[in-house]
Design a protein around this motif. Structure first.
Motif, PDB file in Angstrom:
ATOM      1  N   ILE A 102       7.220 -12.103  -7.034  1.00  0.00           N
ATOM      2  CA  ILE A 102       6.203 -12.513  -8.007  1.00  0.00           C
ATOM      3  C   ILE A 102       6.664 -12.034  -9.382  1.00  0.00           C
ATOM      4  CG2 ILE A 102       3.785 -12.340  -8.681  1.00  0.00           C
ATOM      5  CD1 ILE A 102       3.188 -11.458  -5.771  1.00  0.00           C
ATOM      6  N   GLU A 103       6.851 -12.949 -10.313  1.00  0.00           N
ATOM      7  CA  GLU A 103       7.281 -12.562 -11.664  1.00  0.00           C
ATOM      8  C   GLU A 103       6.063 -12.290 -12.532  1.00  0.00           C
ATOM      9  OE1 GLU A 103      10.358 -14.559 -13.718  1.00  0.00           O
ATOM     10  OE2 GLU A 103      11.402 -15.185 -11.885  1.00  0.00           O
ATOM     11  N   GLN A 104       6.101 -11.166 -13.218  1.00  0.00           N
ATOM     12  CA  GLN A 104       4.973 -10.773 -14.060  1.00  0.00           C
ATOM     13  C   GLN A 104       5.481 -10.135 -15.345  1.00  0.00           C
ATOM     14  OE1 GLN A 104       1.705 -11.397 -13.501  1.00  0.00           O
ATOM     15  NE2 GLN A 104       1.274 -10.531 -15.518  1.00  0.00           N
ATOM     16  N   ARG A 105       4.912 -10.545 -16.462  1.00  0.00           N
ATOM     17  CA  ARG A 105       5.266  -9.993 -17.769  1.00  0.00           C
ATOM     18  C   ARG A 105       4.195  -8.985 -18.168  1.00  0.00           C
ATOM     19  NH1 ARG A 105       5.254 -13.755 -23.147  1.00  0.00           N
ATOM     20  NH2 ARG A 105       6.333 -12.367 -24.612  1.00  0.00           N
ATOM     21  N   ILE A 106       4.609  -7.763 -18.536  1.00  0.00           N
ATOM     22  CA  ILE A 106       3.649  -6.729 -18.931  1.00  0.00           C
ATOM     23  C   ILE A 106       4.151  -6.016 -20.171  1.00  0.00           C
ATOM     24  CG2 ILE A 106       2.984  -6.347 -16.504  1.00  0.00           C
ATOM     25  CD1 ILE A 106       4.486  -3.572 -16.843  1.00  0.00           C
ATOM     26  N   TRP A 107       3.275  -5.211 -20.767  1.00  0.00           N
ATOM     27  CA  TRP A 107       3.645  -4.327 -21.870  1.00  0.00           C
ATOM     28  C   TRP A 107       3.277  -2.905 -21.461  1.00  0.00           C
ATOM     29  CZ3 TRP A 107       2.362  -9.295 -22.499  1.00  0.00           C
ATOM     30  CH2 TRP A 107       3.140 -10.062 -23.367  1.00  0.00           C
ATOM     31  N   ASP A 108       4.201  -1.969 -21.625  1.00  0.00           N
ATOM     32  CA  ASP A 108       3.914  -0.598 -21.197  1.00  0.00           C
ATOM     33  C   ASP A 108       3.027   0.116 -22.224  1.00  0.00           C
ATOM     34  OD1 ASP A 108       5.508   0.304 -23.314  1.00  0.00           O
ATOM     35  OD2 ASP A 108       7.275   0.635 -22.061  1.00  0.00           O
ATOM     36  N   ALA A 109       2.763   1.403 -21.960  1.00  0.00           N
ATOM     37  CA  ALA A 109       1.863   2.171 -22.822  1.00  0.00           C
ATOM     38  C   ALA A 109       2.394   2.312 -24.240  1.00  0.00           C
ATOM     39  CB  ALA A 109       1.637   3.552 -22.212  1.00  0.00           C
ATOM     40  N   ASN A 110       3.704   2.114 -24.428  1.00  0.00           N
ATOM     41  CA  ASN A 110       4.318   2.221 -25.754  1.00  0.00           C
ATOM     42  C   ASN A 110       4.474   0.864 -26.438  1.00  0.00           C
ATOM     43  OD1 ASN A 110       4.746   5.083 -25.467  1.00  0.00           O
ATOM     44  ND2 ASN A 110       6.412   4.572 -24.041  1.00  0.00           N
ATOM     45  N   GLY A 111       3.965  -0.192 -25.799  1.00  0.00           N
ATOM     46  CA  GLY A 111       4.045  -1.532 -26.385  1.00  0.00           C
ATOM     47  C   GLY A 111       5.339  -2.262 -26.105  1.00  0.00           C
ATOM     48  N   LYS A 112       6.184  -1.719 -25.229  1.00  0.00           N
ATOM     49  CA  LYS A 112       7.446  -2.360 -24.901  1.00  0.00           C
ATOM     50  C   LYS A 112       7.243  -3.419 -23.828  1.00  0.00           C
ATOM     51  CE  LYS A 112      12.180  -1.345 -23.397  1.00  0.00           C
ATOM     52  NZ  LYS A 112      13.107  -0.293 -22.930  1.00  0.00           N
ATOM     53  N   GLU A 113       7.887  -4.556 -24.021  1.00  0.00           N
ATOM     54  CA  GLU A 113       7.748  -5.670 -23.078  1.00  0.00           C
ATOM     55  C   GLU A 113       8.636  -5.460 -21.854  1.00  0.00           C
ATOM     56  OE1 GLU A 113       7.674 -10.435 -23.764  1.00  0.00           O
ATOM     57  OE2 GLU A 113       9.588  -9.453 -24.204  1.00  0.00           O
ATOM     58  N   HIS A 114       8.095  -5.783 -20.674  1.00  0.00           N
ATOM     59  CA  HIS A 114       8.846  -5.704 -19.417  1.00  0.00           C
ATOM     60  C   HIS A 114       8.608  -6.971 -18.600  1.00  0.00           C
ATOM     61  CE1 HIS A 114       9.767  -1.306 -19.594  1.00  0.00           C
ATOM     62  NE2 HIS A 114       8.670  -1.287 -20.332  1.00  0.00           N
ATOM     63  N   TYR A 115       9.681  -7.416 -17.921  1.00  0.00           N
ATOM     64  CA  TYR A 115       9.554  -8.483 -16.934  1.00  0.00           C
ATOM     65  C   TYR A 115       9.744  -7.844 -15.558  1.00  0.00           C
ATOM     66  CZ  TYR A 115       9.926 -11.947 -20.663  1.00  0.00           C
ATOM     67  OH  TYR A 115       9.710 -12.694 -21.793  1.00  0.00           O
ATOM     68  N   LEU A 116       8.762  -8.040 -14.675  1.00  0.00           N
ATOM     69  CA  LEU A 116       8.787  -7.402 -13.357  1.00  0.00           C
ATOM     70  C   LEU A 116       8.929  -8.446 -12.259  1.00  0.00           C
ATOM     71  CD1 LEU A 116       5.877  -4.788 -13.702  1.00  0.00           C
ATOM     72  CD2 LEU A 116       8.278  -4.552 -14.384  1.00  0.00           C
ATOM     73  N   LEU A 117       9.600  -8.018 -11.203  1.00  0.00           N
ATOM     74  CA  LEU A 117       9.663  -8.793  -9.971  1.00  0.00           C
ATOM     75  C   LEU A 117       8.940  -7.959  -8.910  1.00  0.00           C
ATOM     76  CD1 LEU A 117      10.940 -11.506  -9.156  1.00  0.00           C
ATOM     77  CD2 LEU A 117      12.852 -10.228  -8.202  1.00  0.00           C
ATOM     78  N   ILE A 118       7.818  -8.476  -8.417  1.00  0.00           N
ATOM     79  CA  ILE A 118       6.921  -7.690  -7.566  1.00  0.00           C
ATOM     80  C   ILE A 118       6.871  -8.266  -6.161  1.00  0.00           C
ATOM     81  CG2 ILE A 118       4.560  -6.812  -7.305  1.00  0.00           C
ATOM     82  CD1 ILE A 118       4.229  -7.306 -10.350  1.00  0.00           C
ATOM     83  N   ASN A 119       7.014  -7.388  -5.167  1.00  0.00           N
ATOM     84  CA  ASN A 119       6.806  -7.746  -3.766  1.00  0.00           C
ATOM     85  C   ASN A 119       5.532  -7.058  -3.285  1.00  0.00           C
ATOM     86  OD1 ASN A 119       9.189  -9.158  -3.797  1.00  0.00           O
ATOM     87  ND2 ASN A 119      10.380  -7.558  -2.788  1.00  0.00           N
ATOM     88  N   VAL A 120       4.697  -7.801  -2.609  1.00  0.00           N
ATOM     89  CA  VAL A 120       3.435  -7.262  -2.101  1.00  0.00           C
ATOM     90  C   VAL A 120       3.432  -7.416  -0.580  1.00  0.00           C
ATOM     91  CG1 VAL A 120       0.918  -7.385  -2.206  1.00  0.00           C
ATOM     92  CG2 VAL A 120       2.284  -7.974  -4.223  1.00  0.00           C
ATOM     93  N   LYS A 121       3.127  -6.312   0.111  1.00  0.00           N
ATOM     94  CA  LYS A 121       3.175  -6.334   1.574  1.00  0.00           C
ATOM     95  C   LYS A 121       1.908  -5.714   2.156  1.00  0.00           C
ATOM     96  CE  LYS A 121       6.231  -5.245   5.443  1.00  0.00           C
ATOM     97  NZ  LYS A 121       7.533  -4.699   5.836  1.00  0.00           N
ATOM     98  N   LYS A 122       1.374  -6.387   3.174  1.00  0.00           N
ATOM     99  CA  LYS A 122       0.184  -5.897   3.882  1.00  0.00           C
ATOM    100  C   LYS A 122       0.633  -4.989   5.024  1.00  0.00           C
ATOM    101  CE  LYS A 122      -4.354  -6.389   4.658  1.00  0.00           C
ATOM    102  NZ  LYS A 122      -5.406  -6.131   3.663  1.00  0.00           N
ATOM    103  N   PHE A 123       0.077  -3.768   5.077  1.00  0.00           N
ATOM    104  CA  PHE A 123       0.446  -2.836   6.145  1.00  0.00           C
ATOM    105  C   PHE A 123      -0.632  -1.750   6.224  1.00  0.00           C
ATOM    106  CE2 PHE A 123       1.400  -0.336   2.636  1.00  0.00           C
ATOM    107  CZ  PHE A 123       1.770   0.941   3.002  1.00  0.00           C
ATOM    108  N   THR A 124      -0.460  -0.825   7.146  1.00  0.00           N
ATOM    109  CA  THR A 124      -1.426   0.270   7.277  1.00  0.00           C
ATOM    110  C   THR A 124      -0.679   1.588   7.354  1.00  0.00           C
ATOM    111  OG1 THR A 124      -2.994  -1.130   8.449  1.00  0.00           O
ATOM    112  CG2 THR A 124      -3.287   1.229   8.656  1.00  0.00           C
TER     113      THR A 124
END
Length: 333
Positions: A102-124
């Motif tokens: 999952i590609e997601q664009r965010i800005w960190d606490a310092n205002g710097k731009e980041h592009y993330l590649l996120i994997n989400v997994k269901k487990f216990t």
């Protein structure tokens, strides 16, 4: 052990060898330390939440991506403070248990731009039920954006060139053609890509070009000038250069073709040669005319002189002073 009066008689003890247990505890502690050091120094961030999004685990390296310590992230409370609620489809996750890349664009606490590649997994695990693995691909994305920008600039440059520029693979299939090439053969980029060369330039031109293509596919850089019949696209005089492309292992993966239509130049050259030939013919004819005119002039001058002598000679018979007679004779000679 005590007697009936409660007086200690002797001691009895059980000794257990815990060497192996201690060794395992030390090994586990060392392993946990190594794991923590590894997690702290890798750039991928791992988060675990309950179904409601509240954090149950935050890895110690969150500062790489979010510009926050793990404690600060934990204090945010839920995953929605980092990512939008529609990051992924909850129903889909429940069905397939894992959603990747999952590609997601965010800005960190310092205002710097980041592009993330996120994997989400269901487990216990313990109280957690959803695992998030976040990889920062900002450098890769910036490189891709730079390459895209460079490609657009190159396309713009290549499309305004008067030359036909194309790239074909070893199977002689088009993988690239600039606008000049497309316009010359009346075919758009969507149609020319993946099309065999023979279908674009026609069988006559392909037959003439084949020996040149065989040379470039053998690793030679080929330069040529020739006249080609492109069928429905007309005939053209072409000055071309074929450049082989080598793969990393040294094989020929295809070739670049840079072709210049020199038909106008050839026509102008032939016209100049024709005019030069005409000028040479006219010059030769003029020389002949001048020579003929000189012959006639000399002949005419001789006739005039003879007529003049006929008029003058009778006067020479008449009595004249010696000086005048000598002047007249000098003129006649």
């Amino acid at each position: 052990i005590h007697d009936d009066e409660g007086t200690p008689l002797f001691l009895e003890g059980i000794i257990e060898d815990i060497t192996e247990k201690r060794r395992l505890e030390l090994k586990l502690a060392e392993s946990e330390k190594l794991h923590r050091l590894t997690v702290e120094n890798i750039s991928d961030t791992v988060l675990i939440t309950r179904d409601d999004g509240s954090f149950t685990y935050v890895c110690p390296n969150t500062h790489f991506i979010f510009g926050l310590t793990s404690a600060q992230v934990q204090a945010l409370g839920t995953i929605s403070s980092l990512f939008p609620d529609d990051l992924f489809d909850q129903k889909k996750l429940a069905e397939i248990n894992e959603i990747e890349n999952i590609e997601q664009r965010i800005w960190d606490a310092n205002g710097k731009e980041h592009y993330l590649l996120i994997n989400v997994k269901k487990f216990t695990i313990n109280e957690g039920s959803i695992l998030y693995t976040c990889r920062d691909i900002s450098n890769l994305r910036r490189l891709e954006n730079t390459l895209d920008s460079t490609k657009k600039q190159m396309d713009t440059l290549l499309n305004v060139l008067p030359q036909f520029v194309a790239y074909l693979d070893r199977n002689l299939t088009f993988r690239y053609a600039n606008k000049t090439y497309e316009q010359a053969f009346g075919i758009c980029s969507e149609d020319i890509l993946g099309t065999p060369l023979i279908d674009v330039i026609g069988p006559k031109a392909f037959k003439k070009a084949k020996p040149l293509i065989e040379k470039v596919l053998n690793g030679e850089r080929v330069k040529y000038q020739d006249h080609f019949d492109y069928g429905a696209s007309g005939t053209r005089d072409i000055e071309g250069t074929l450049i082989p492309e080598f793969s990393d292992n040294g094989d020929i993966s295809g070739y670049f073709a840079v072709l210049t239509d020199i038909s106008d130049y050839i026509r102008a050259q032939k016209a100049l040669e024709h005019h030069a030939s005409k000028l040479e013919q006219m010059n030769a004819a003029l020389n002949i005319l001048i020579d003929h005119r000189d012959d006639k002039k000399e002949k005419r001058e001789t006739e005039i002189m003879e007529d003049f002598k006929k008029l003058v000679f009778p006067y020479l018979e008449m009595p004249l002073e010696n000086k005048k007679r000598a002047e007249i004779q000098l003129i006649l000679d």
